[in-house]
Design a protein around this motif. Structure first.
Motif, short mmCIF file in Angstrom:
data_model
loop_
_atom_site.label_atom_id
_atom_site.label_comp_id
_atom_site.label_asym_id
_atom_site.label_seq_id
_atom_site.Cartn_x
_atom_site.Cartn_y
_atom_site.Cartn_z
N LEU A 115 0.84 -1.18 0.00
CA LEU A 115 0.00 0.00 0.00
C LEU A 115 0.88 1.24 0.00
CD1 LEU A 115 -2.91 1.08 0.24
CD2 LEU A 115 -2.60 1.10 2.71
N VAL A 116 0.92 1.95 -1.11
CA VAL A 116 1.72 3.16 -1.23
C VAL A 116 0.81 4.30 -1.64
CG1 VAL A 116 3.61 4.30 -2.40
CG2 VAL A 116 3.79 1.88 -1.83
N ASP A 117 0.71 5.31 -0.81
CA ASP A 117 -0.13 6.46 -1.11
C ASP A 117 0.75 7.56 -1.69
OD1 ASP A 117 -1.79 8.63 -1.19
OD2 ASP A 117 -2.72 8.24 0.76
N PRO A 118 0.60 7.89 -2.99
CA PRO A 118 1.46 8.92 -3.60
C PRO A 118 1.25 10.30 -3.02
CG PRO A 118 -0.32 8.30 -5.09
CD PRO A 118 -0.37 7.34 -3.94
N THR A 119 0.18 10.49 -2.25
CA THR A 119 -0.05 11.81 -1.64
C THR A 119 0.60 11.92 -0.26
OG1 THR A 119 -2.12 11.17 -0.54
CG2 THR A 119 -2.27 11.93 -2.83
N LEU A 120 1.33 10.89 0.15
CA LEU A 120 1.99 10.91 1.46
C LEU A 120 3.50 10.91 1.33
CD1 LEU A 120 -0.24 8.49 3.58
CD2 LEU A 120 -0.18 10.98 3.63
N GLN A 121 4.01 11.50 0.26
CA GLN A 121 5.45 11.66 0.12
C GLN A 121 5.91 12.76 1.09
OE1 GLN A 121 7.22 9.48 -1.91
NE2 GLN A 121 5.18 8.57 -1.86
N PRO A 122 7.19 12.80 1.43
CA PRO A 122 7.66 13.77 2.42
C PRO A 122 7.23 15.21 2.17
CG PRO A 122 9.38 12.20 1.95
CD PRO A 122 8.27 11.90 0.99
N PHE A 123 7.29 15.66 0.92
CA PHE A 123 6.93 17.04 0.66
C PHE A 123 5.42 17.27 0.80
CE2 PHE A 123 10.90 17.35 -2.25
CZ PHE A 123 11.70 17.32 -1.12
N ASP A 124 4.63 16.23 0.52
CA ASP A 124 3.18 16.34 0.74
C ASP A 124 2.88 16.49 2.23
OD1 ASP A 124 2.37 15.92 -2.04
OD2 ASP A 124 3.11 13.88 -1.77
N LEU A 125 3.59 15.70 3.04
CA LEU A 125 3.42 15.82 4.49
C LEU A 125 3.86 17.20 4.99
CD1 LEU A 125 4.75 12.30 5.56
CD2 LEU A 125 2.37 13.07 5.54
N PHE A 126 4.94 17.70 4.41
CA PHE A 126 5.44 19.04 4.78
C PHE A 126 4.35 20.08 4.52
CE2 PHE A 126 7.51 23.07 4.25
CZ PHE A 126 8.63 23.05 5.07
N ASP A 127 3.70 20.00 3.37
CA ASP A 127 2.66 20.98 3.02
C ASP A 127 1.40 20.79 3.85
OD1 ASP A 127 4.36 22.02 1.10
OD2 ASP A 127 3.53 20.81 -0.52
N ARG A 128 1.12 19.56 4.24
CA ARG A 128 -0.12 19.25 4.94
C ARG A 128 -0.09 19.68 6.40
NH1 ARG A 128 -2.33 13.29 4.10
NH2 ARG A 128 -2.17 14.11 1.98
N TYR A 129 1.05 19.53 7.05
CA TYR A 129 1.14 19.87 8.48
C TYR A 129 1.44 21.35 8.67
CZ TYR A 129 0.80 15.08 10.17
OH TYR A 129 0.34 13.83 10.49
N MET A 130 0.98 21.89 9.81
CA MET A 130 1.16 23.32 10.09
C MET A 130 2.58 23.65 10.52
SD MET A 130 -2.45 24.40 11.90
CE MET A 130 -2.25 23.27 13.29
N GLY A 131 3.27 22.68 11.11
CA GLY A 131 4.64 22.92 11.54
C GLY A 131 5.53 21.73 11.26
N VAL A 132 6.81 21.99 11.02
CA VAL A 132 7.79 20.93 10.79
C VAL A 132 9.06 21.31 11.53
CG1 VAL A 132 9.10 19.57 9.12
CG2 VAL A 132 6.83 20.45 8.50
N LEU A 133 9.58 20.38 12.35
CA LEU A 133 10.78 20.64 13.13
C LEU A 133 11.88 19.65 12.75
CD1 LEU A 133 9.27 21.05 16.73
CD2 LEU A 133 9.59 22.81 14.97
N TRP A 134 13.10 20.11 12.87
CA TRP A 134 14.29 19.26 12.76
C TRP A 134 14.87 19.18 14.16
CZ3 TRP A 134 18.83 20.51 8.86
CH2 TRP A 134 19.84 19.55 9.02
N VAL A 135 14.84 17.99 14.76
CA VAL A 135 15.27 17.85 16.15
C VAL A 135 16.41 16.83 16.25
CG1 VAL A 135 12.95 18.40 16.99
CG2 VAL A 135 13.62 16.00 16.70
N SER A 136 17.10 16.87 17.39
CA SER A 136 18.16 15.90 17.66
C SER A 136 18.01 15.39 19.09
CB SER A 136 19.55 16.52 17.47
OG SER A 136 19.75 17.61 18.35
N VAL A 137 18.42 14.14 19.29
CA VAL A 137 18.30 13.51 20.60
C VAL A 137 19.50 13.89 21.46
CG1 VAL A 137 18.18 11.32 21.85
CG2 VAL A 137 16.99 11.59 19.66
N GLU A 138 19.24 14.43 22.66
CA GLU A 138 20.31 14.78 23.59
C GLU A 138 20.55 13.68 24.63
OE1 GLU A 138 19.16 18.67 25.14
OE2 GLU A 138 20.66 19.56 23.81
N ALA A 139 19.46 13.09 25.11
CA ALA A 139 19.59 12.06 26.15
C ALA A 139 18.40 11.13 26.09
CB ALA A 139 19.70 12.69 27.53
#
Length: 279
Positions: free
Chosen positions: A42-66
């Motif tokens: 099951l592959v939804d062509p509307t759920l590619q990373p850039f589609d998700l980027f446009d769909r969500y109100m915010g996108v963060l780049w995070v890193s694990v500290e602990a």
């Protein structure tokens, strides 16, 4: 009837030229791979990373500290806000469900970087979280309990794991590579330089007829025969061997007669560096 040599999609034949028998053998050995690649999924062509980027109100780049596996908590640092408004620079992620403990123990470690999609439009969805921390396409869900502030860490709850078997919510095909690469790819998209394989940026050129022989070509090889850095083409037939040298403009010139191979018949080709001089 003169049989043409076509140049279309080239195959990288590392370590030498494949004979006809080897080619058949290779094709047979690739059958299980082909079956695996064509297996239903099951592959939804509307759920590619850039589609998700446009769909969500915010996108963060995070890193694990602990990571505290015993307490089931992860301390995150916000590396960059890629979309939307988010004031907090630190986040406390708490495992709120039992099924999230396994990916926490197996996938989360200090230094891991990943992207988080935050908030969907619609009633009761503005605090929704979606993130990918690895696990061969397994995505995670969460809820923002407290947005935090510049002085106070945000509080998130890790609430669910989307298994690949869950066809109703599966994001199989959206992304299943390195979590950090997804984050950098979304950063590129935010900067207007996005690229993802689902969006073609190049095309194969039209087939090019290199030569037409008096009998069918039984063997074809691509090789830089003159050491100029450009791939040349050779074709073997019972009528002789055609040698076509590629010029700087991409055009091929028939030099068969000059090489003395035009009168040599053959049913296959093998090319090697006989004296080991790199040519």
């Amino acid at each position: 009837m003169r049989t043409p040599i076509f140049m279309s999609v080239s195959l990288c034949l590392c370590g030498g030229l494949l004979t006809g028998a080897e080619l058949v053998s290779t094709a047979s050995s690739m059958a299980p791979l082909a079956q695996a690649l064509t297996a239903p999924t099951l592959v939804d062509p509307t759920l590619q990373p850039f589609d998700l980027f446009d769909r969500y109100m915010g996108v963060l780049w995070v890193s694990v500290e602990a990571v505290d596996n015993e307490a089931g908590t992860v301390s995150l640092a916000v590396r960059r806000v890629l979309k939307g408004d988010f004031a907090a620079t630190r986040i406390q992620l708490r495992v709120a469900v039992e099924q999230a403990k396994q990916p926490l123990a197996l996938l989360i470690e200090p230094g891991l970087e990943f992207a988080v999609f935050l908030g969907l439009r619609g009633r009761g969805r503005h605090n929704n979280l979606l993130f990918y921390v690895g696990g061969q396409g397994q995505w995670q869900l969460g809820v923002m309990a407290d947005p935090g502030s510049a002085e106070k860490p945000a509080a998130w709850d890790w609430t669910d794991v989307i298994a690949k078997s869950d066809e109703q919510r599966s994001k199989t095909g959206a992304f299943n590579g390195d979590p950090a690469r997804l984050a950098t790819m979304l950063a590129e998209y935010a900067d207007g330089q996005g690229y993802f394989p689902a969006e073609a940026h190049t095309r194969f050129a039209a087939d090019q007829v290199l030569a037409a022989g008096d009998s069918p070509y039984a063997g074809v090889a691509l090789f830089d025969i003159d050491g100029d850095g450009r791939v040349d083409a050779l074709g073997a037939s019972e009528a002789g061997i055609s040698v076509l040298r590629q010029g700087a403009d991409g055009a091929f010139t028939d030099v068969s007669a000059a090489t003395g191979l035009a009168v040599v018949s053959g049913r296959s080709l093998g090319i090697a560096d006989a004296n080991g001089d790199g040519r």
